[in-house]
Scaffold this active site. Structure first.
Site: not given
Length: 892
Positions: A688-690
């Site tokens: 995921g990006c975060y």
């Protein structure tokens, strides 16, 4: 490549960026052209619905302008064209952007026309607008019982006709000005004082003029005053007589005087069309195609007249000028994207092929060598030396008439040719002339070798066009058309024996052991080889430091409608080896894929049965799942069933969260976890990006974490991170997507959400735990928020420490951890949005330690659509498919 932020209109309109243009196109059919960019293309075009939303918003703020610009085309395209256009004029020459000629029929689409022009005004661009009024004039004349008379396509104009024409032109001019002013766009009607004309032939045509002079001062003063100049195509003679002038001709004369960057003709059809196939012509290169076009039986009457006028016009203008024939609704897409929308007419680049220096001209060739040959410029060779070497063997000189690209190929009879020189201007590269020249060489030669300096600023261009290469002594030997290492070695040996290349390339490949990467002592360049495939040969003695495949492979994308899928589509469009062959989207089924230019692809709606069959039959080499969380499993199961009968099953990369906690799946964060595991895996979960930024922030400090304490990360993402929802159909009926969280809803502030138990909190903790001693379990405290910019995540880590550290110590830990990582950049200060938005890597900086030395604070940033999603996906695809990890990824 240059990257830029979309955070403000000032940023959008400043600085210089490399300009691009469409690739050369034949006239027979419309084709998609190559896009240079690396981001989101949200919809096919911004239609009147979206423009109406734009102008109904409060004041059309910078954020709204920015968001709508990026729904036209990719971010990089839009920014590049904006900068080119904004740099084309200044206060001394304010009318250099564009001349837009509006056909009378287009004036009947007044609302859409005004919206399109007003949008340009809102982004700081001032076109000079000239309109006709033929259909309106004909309507009134016929109602008054006057029969229009034409000679040679020119309207015969008597006093009564001219009186009606003046009234019509004035009314249409004021209608357009009024429509613009209603949208808040300042416009100035200019119905006289610009064109001076002589009688074209008074006895034959009556009150029709031939323009003899253009006074640009009223236009420039209008723009300096902040108003768009709106002209009619009427002129005055030296004695003050009003004369009618053909609007197309008036626009051409205006363009000759102003020399604008763009000349646009708006018509109701949206372009020029092939008279036999009926297909829109995308690009016409007049230097190469004009003579043949004029001989085509379907090119007649008005089409032939327009082509003749366009050629006469462009022959008087700089080669960088072009004419676009488009519809009003496609004006923005024509101006701000590489694909364009209508028909682009330009002079183009006529290629030549010469077998002697005299044919090209000795003085011209000497000047090209003097200006561009890197060895001559470095003092390592002379012009005379180059020409003497050239005469040792038969040769062919390839190039274009302006000599923006010149290639010299040594062609001894019966031997493999060598391209001894490739000399190009920056314009030759930007305008794809060098590609056209190279393609001409490939048509003549099935095999080719060439050398390039390791410090060549266009080094990437060579690698993309070679089947193999290796670097030694500061130069790289490239080739195409040869796959067998023994044949390469035999050819190179022959080259050295005949003194056709320096004696530095045997044995083939660097001398270092194959398991090591050895830095060259010359120019600091790493010695390495690349090959199209990995041949397994008994007794092979090749010693290659790297061994990346370049064999073409096919990718299917399931779920292309969201921001991430669109971004990945654009990245794959520029990948040297991967081709996107299938794209599935239930809502877009039947519509063409945007943002991908290698081929024309139509969205389909693949069922699980389709996926199983395709995998069973080996139709693709990799699947990318870009689906919402919880939706992916049926498609993965279908691939699993289909792969049971395959010797080499396809790779799956899941962009969602469904398999990030799944045993048997490889977690694809190459900078932290095993690259070898990714290379050997067929099932990869994309982080995921975060979670990506969180893990990269925490990892270097893991062993200094205070026992029992939680590292805390506060993350702020642009609104694209919230995903998309279905929007209204555009005027063509194509479904659109809009952000799930709109920037307007944030009112310029932040909105925190999922304050506890965010899935990226668990994801980061789970995978970071694998870096700790066996049995250890790490928890991470994570709080996200969404912000009113489009893309980009800033993550702030607060880490309790188990001992005393200084800020310098902390920085050194990150430098050591990420040493040599091409997509990690370490800054001294705190990263800002400009440091990571639209960038393919992760940045870290702002290293601070509390005054008591027991808590470290570090700031990281990445673009959630790139390193947080699509770029990382491409890293994983490259590794799993045997390519260089960074193939197709622009490196800053």
């Amino acid at each position: 490549m240059l990257s830029a932020t979309r955070s403000s209109s000032k940023t959008l309109l400043q600085a210089l960026v490399v300009g691009g243009s469409r690739q050369s196109g034949l006239i027979a059919t419309r084709r998609l052209q190559v896009r240079g960019v690396q981001s989101v293309a949200q919809t096919d075009r911004v239609g009147s619905v979206v423009y109406a939303q734009f102008f109904s918003s409060n004041g059309a703020d910078t954020l709204t302008i920015t968001r709508l610009l990026y729904s036209i085309g990719t971010k990089r395209e839009v920014e590049r064209h904006l900068r080119i256009f904004s740099s084309s004029s200044d206060s001394s020459q304010p009318a250099k952007f564009a001349v837009v000629k509006i056909g009378g029929a287009v004036l009947d689409q007044l609302d859409e026309l005004a919206l399109s022009i007003s949008f340009l005004y809102r982004v700081g661009l001032y076109p000079v607008i000239l309109h006709g009024g033929g259909p309106q004039l004909n309507g009134i004349i016929e109602r008054e019982g006057i029969i229009p008379e034409y000679i040679d396509g020119i309207r015969v104009t008597d006093a009564k006709t001219l009186h009606i024409a003046r009234r019509v032109f004035l009314e249409e001019n004021l209608r357009l000005v009024g429509a613009l002013e209603k949208l808040g766009t300042r416009a100035r009607p200019i119905t006289s004082g610009v064109f001076t004309a002589d009688y074209l032939d008074k006895e034959k045509y009556g009150l029709v003029g031939r323009i003899s002079r253009v006074d640009k001062r009223p236009l420039e003063e209008s723009i300096r005053a902040g108003a768009l100049p709106i002209l009619t195509s009427l002129a005055e003679s030296e004695t003050g007589q009003i004369l009618n002038v053909n609007a197309d001709i008036a626009a051409g004369e205006l363009a000759k005087e102003l020399e604008p960057m763009k000349i646009v003709f708006l018509n109701e059809k949206g372009g020029l069309f092939h008279g036999v196939t009926g297909e829109k012509l995308d690009v016409i290169n007049l230097d190469e195609e004009y003579d043949q076009l004029m001989k085509e039986p379907w090119v007649k009457y008005g089409t032939k007249l327009k082509l003749r006028e366009f050629k006469e016009l462009l022959d008087h203008l700089p080669r960088t000028s072009s004419v676009a024939v488009i519809s009003a609704s496609s004006l923005q897409r024509e101006l701000f994207t590489d694909n364009g929308a209508g028909t682009l007419i330009r002079r183009g680049y006529k290629l030549f092929r010469h077998d002697s220096i005299e044919s090209i001209g000795a003085d011209r060739l000497r000047q090209v060598i003097h200006d561009r040959d890197p060895d001559v410029k470095a003092g390592e060779n002379s012009i005379t030396g180059v020409l003497n070497d050239l005469k040792k063997h038969p040769f062919t000189i390839y190039g274009d008439e302006p000599l923006d690209a010149v290639a010299i190929v040594s062609t001894p009879e019966g031997e493999v040719p060598i391209m001894t020189h490739l000399l190009t201007t920056r314009g030759g590269i930007m305008n794809n002339v060098v590609d056209n020249v190279f393609n001409s060489i490939k048509k003549d030669h099935r095999k080719l070798f060439w050398l390039a300096r390791a410090d060549d600023e266009n080094r990437g261009w060579h690698f993309e066009r070679a089947d193999g290469s290796f670097t030694r002594a500061g130069r790289t030997l490239f080739w195409y058309g040869v796959q067998d290492v023994k044949e390469v070695e035999r050819i190179v040996q022959g080259f050295e024996e005949q003194d056709r290349i320096p004696r530095a390339y045997l044995p083939v490949g660097p001398s270092a052991p194959p398991h090591r990467i050895v830095a060259s002592t010359t120019n600091g360049v790493r010695s390495y080889s690349t090959w199209t495939r990995r041949p397994h040969m008994a007794g092979s003695s090749r010693g290659y430091a790297t061994h990346a495949s370049t064999e073409p492979k096919r990718v299917a994308l399931i779920g292309a409608r969201g921001f991430t899928g669109q971004t990945l589509t654009t990245l794959l469009s520029s990948h040297p080896h991967l081709s996107l062959t299938h794209v599935s989207s239930r809502q877009l089924a039947g519509f063409p894929l945007e943002g991908y230019t290698k081929d024309r692809i139509i969205h389909n709606n693949l069922s699980v049965n389709d996926v199983e069959r395709m995998e069973k039959e080996g139709e693709v080499d990799a699947w990318v799942m870009a689906l919402p969380n919880g939706v992916c499993k049926p498609f993965v199961d279908a691939v699993e069933r289909g792969s049971k009968e395959r010797v080499n099953p396809s790779v799956i990369v899941d962009l969602g969260a469904d398999y990030r906690f799944e045993e048997g799946w490889t977690y694809g964060l190459p900078e932290l976890y095993s690259r070898d595991a990714i290379r050997q895996s067929k099932r990869i979960s994309n982080p995921g990006c975060y979670a990506t930024s969180t893990q990269l922030l925490v990892a270097p400090l893991l062993k200094y974490l205070k026992p029992g304490a939680l590292p805390t990360v506060f993350g702020v993402s642009g609104y694209s991170g919230a995903g998309t929802v279905t929007g209204p159909n555009d005027p063509t009926g194509r479904p659109t997507t809009v952000p799930k969280v709109s920037p307007e809803s944030l009112h310029g502030g932040l909105k925190a959400y999922s304050l506890t138990d965010h899935i990226h909190e668990r994801e980061a903790g789970r995978h970071l735990s694998t870096l700790l001693p066996s049995g250890s379990n790490l928890k991470v405290a994570f709080v996200p928020a969404v912000a009113p910019w489009f893309s980009g995540i800033q993550s702030i880590l607060s880490m309790p420490l188990n001992g005393k550290l200084t800020a310098k110590n902390v920085r050194e830990l990150y430098e050591e951890k990420y040493k040599g990582e091409k997509l990690v950049k370490i800054l001294k200060g705190v990263p800002g949005l400009k440091d990571y938005e639209n960038k393919h890597g992760w940045v870290v900086g702002g290293f601070q330690v509390h005054s008591e030395g027991d808590r470290a604070v570090v700031v990281g940033g990445l673009d959630n659509l790139l390193k947080g999603a699509a770029t990382q996906c491409l890293q994983n695809l490259n590794l799993a498919l045997g390519y260089d990890e960074y193939a197709g990824i622009p490196l800053d």
